[in-house]
Design an enzyme around this catalytic site. Structure first.
Site, PDB file in Angstrom:
ATOM      1  N   ASP A 165      36.979  35.669  42.661  1.00 55.70           N
ATOM      2  CA  ASP A 165      35.942  35.754  43.701  1.00 55.70           C
ATOM      3  C   ASP A 165      35.189  34.460  43.786  1.00 55.70           C
ATOM      4  O   ASP A 165      34.750  34.053  44.855  1.00 55.70           O
ATOM      5  CB  ASP A 165      34.801  36.742  43.367  1.00 55.70           C
ATOM      6  CG  ASP A 165      35.227  38.119  43.010  1.00 55.70           C
ATOM      7  OD1 ASP A 165      36.297  38.534  43.447  1.00 55.70           O
ATOM      8  OD2 ASP A 165      34.447  38.780  42.293  1.00 55.70           O
ATOM      9  N   HIS A 213      34.575  38.641  39.566  1.00 55.47           N
ATOM     10  CA  HIS A 213      35.963  38.445  39.156  1.00 55.47           C
ATOM     11  C   HIS A 213      36.216  36.935  39.205  1.00 55.47           C
ATOM     12  O   HIS A 213      35.704  36.257  40.099  1.00 55.47           O
ATOM     13  CB  HIS A 213      36.979  39.033  40.130  1.00 55.47           C
ATOM     14  CG  HIS A 213      36.873  40.495  40.430  1.00 55.47           C
ATOM     15  ND1 HIS A 213      36.069  41.008  41.407  1.00 55.47           N
ATOM     16  CD2 HIS A 213      37.533  41.555  39.906  1.00 55.47           C
ATOM     17  CE1 HIS A 213      36.226  42.317  41.476  1.00 55.47           C
ATOM     18  NE2 HIS A 213      37.110  42.691  40.574  1.00 55.47           N
TER      19      HIS A 213
HETATM   20  C1  XLS Z   1      37.415  48.651  42.830  1.00 48.95           C
HETATM   21  C2  XLS Z   1      36.639  48.427  41.625  1.00 48.95           C
HETATM   22  C3  XLS Z   1      36.364  46.965  41.319  1.00 48.95           C
HETATM   23  C4  XLS Z   1      35.855  46.813  39.923  1.00 48.95           C
HETATM   24  C5  XLS Z   1      35.938  45.429  39.400  1.00 48.95           C
HETATM   25  O1  XLS Z   1      37.505  49.750  43.349  1.00 48.95           O
HETATM   26  O2  XLS Z   1      35.455  49.145  41.708  1.00 48.95           O
HETATM   27  O3  XLS Z   1      35.469  46.476  42.263  1.00 48.95           O
HETATM   28  O4  XLS Z   1      34.545  47.244  39.788  1.00 48.95           O
HETATM   29  O5  XLS Z   1      37.248  44.977  39.308  1.00 48.95           O
END
Ligand code: XLS
Ligand code: NI
Ligand code: NI
Length: 436
Positions: free
Chosen positions: A104, A101
């Protein structure tokens, strides 16, 4: 360059009998299974958010993990160190891809412009690292759920200022994903849903979400982003109800907003569990509708009911997943992305490596089992046989859509129609167990 994880060696295949915790028992990148190598089938990916940023926090306690960057306080230096970390760790584990993301990988800013500046610096650094490491980007995404502004969602927020901020954020995240050669771009509707109907205009929220995704699709085309757009279903958590509930809900949503030709799904095992489905159900539905794009490979705890995002170890589950993926003709631009985190008490760096190793081995075994099931042919033949009535007589006319209710009534009126053939579930389960 000084190693970030000196305690992690390059992981090699040593075979099922090895006792070495830093070796693969089943995953052999170049072993051919049904005409393709394991690496080509499995397309593993590591996530930045859990693996680099996760510290083992839970609602009752602070981080437990010990990481090589714990003493770094400058946010940009920290971001660069973790970025090097993910390139090094993926390479040592022979994992070809990573995912992130925007927030991140680089610190947020007081404004979108400031956040973009931080992101650009790290993206430039990633491009440099891509010259020295084989790691490539499976997908990028925008984090639209962490900051307080997103408490009611992003595209489904009641406040258009937040809709606008989110739109700007997605625009930038799509640009950097393209710049890094990302093969896909993911939309996970973090908080796109509601906490209570008492304050929610659901019709407006759904229309706004549809429009948001139309704009994103159009912008992707405008900048020449050739990757696949993906939506990730999840029924709840963090909100009480999320609109991207499951594959079937998204399928309907895509049709309504004219998005069906441009979007596929990124399907996560633990989210299927939360939706009250098996992951095989979710993959199967997406496969038959032609929207199986990629997989977030993890598993939940059946007794907890949260999105615990554990590493996938259950061979029964990985076999059923690989069965669907093989029937899908593979994952194409997608991959098996370990959207998974080590348990809070697994605080050592070695645990990070061993978690990925067991996940990779679990999918290698799942692949071998699923390929064997398909080559044996009994399971697909059984299904074929079960519907054989649709190949003859009246069944064929139903299949051809050339009958009316009156035709069917005339056919049925004087016949004695009894029960169909046995479904033989228990026997079929014994067939599956032969391959595990
Ligand atoms: C959260 C989601 C997230 C997505 C990406 O539960 O799995 O991690 O994969 O935004
Ligand atoms: Ni996910
Ligand atoms: Ni999840």
């Amino acid at each position: 360059m000084k190693e970030i994880f000196p305690e992690i060696p390059t992981i090699q295949y040593e075979g099922p009998d090895t006792k070495n915790p830093m070796a693969f028992r089943y995953y052999q990148a170049d072993r051919k299974v049904g005409g393709k190598t394991m690496a080509e089938h499995l397309r593993f990916s590591m996530v930045f958010w859990h693996t680099m940023n996760g510290g083992g926090h839970d609602p009752f306690g602070t981080a437990t993990a010990v990481r090589p960057w714990d003493s770094i306080t400058d946010p940009m230096e920290l971001a660069r160190t973790k970025t090097r970390g993910i390139f090094e760790l993926t390479t040592k584990l022979t994992i070809p891809f990573f995912c992130f993301h925007d927030r991140d990988v680089a610190p947020d800013g007081a404004t979108l412009r400031e956040a973009n500046r931080n992101l650009d610096e790290i993206v430039g650094f990633m491009k440099e690292l891509m010259q020295d490491y084989p790691t490539r980007l499976l997908w990028g995404t925008a984090q639209l759920f962490f900051h307080p502004r997103y408490m009611n969602g992003a595209a489904t927020s009641p406040d258009p200022a937040i809709f606008a901020h989110a739109a700007g954020q997605v625009k930038k995240a799509m640009e950097v994903t393209r710049e890094l050669g990302g093969l896909n771009y993911v939309f996970w509707g973090g908080r796109e849903g509601y906490e209570t109907m008492l304050n929610t205009d659901m019709g407006r929220e759904l229309d706004n979400m549809g429009y948001f995704l139309q704009m994103a699709r159009d912008y992707g085309k405008e900048i020449g982003f050739e990757g696949q757009l993906l939506i990730e279903p999840k029924p709840m958590e963090p909100t009480k109800h999320q609109y991207d509930t499951d594959t079937a809900a998204i399928w309907g949503f895509l049709q309504e907003y004219g998005l069906q030709d441009d979007f596929k799904l990124n399907i996560e095992t633990n989210h299927a569990t939360l939706a009250g489905h098996t992951i095989q159900h979710e993959l199967h539905f997406a496969r038959v509708k032609g929207i199986l794009g990629s997989v977030d490979a993890n598993q939940g705890d059946m007794l907890l009911g949260w999105d615990t995002d554990q590493f996938p170890t259950d061979l029964y589950v990985t076999s059923s997943m690989m069965y669907e993926i093989l029937l899908n003709g593979g994952l194409h631009t997608g991959g098996l992305n370990f959207d998974a985190k080590v348990r809070r008490p697994s605080w050592r760096v070695e645990d990070l490596a061993q978690a990925h190793i067991v996940g990779m081995d679990a999918f290698a075994r799942g692949l071998i089992a699923a390929q064997a099931m398909l080559e044996d042919g009994e399971l697909p033949r059984f299904v074929e046989e079960r519907y054989k009535g649709y190949r003859s007589d009246m069944g064929k006319r139903i299949a051809d859509r050339s009958v009316t209710l009156a035709d069917l009534e005339a056919w049925a009126l004087d016949r004695t129609i009894d029960r169909p053939e046995s479904g033989r579930q228990e026997y079929l389960e014994s067939v599956v167990n032969r391959f595990l």
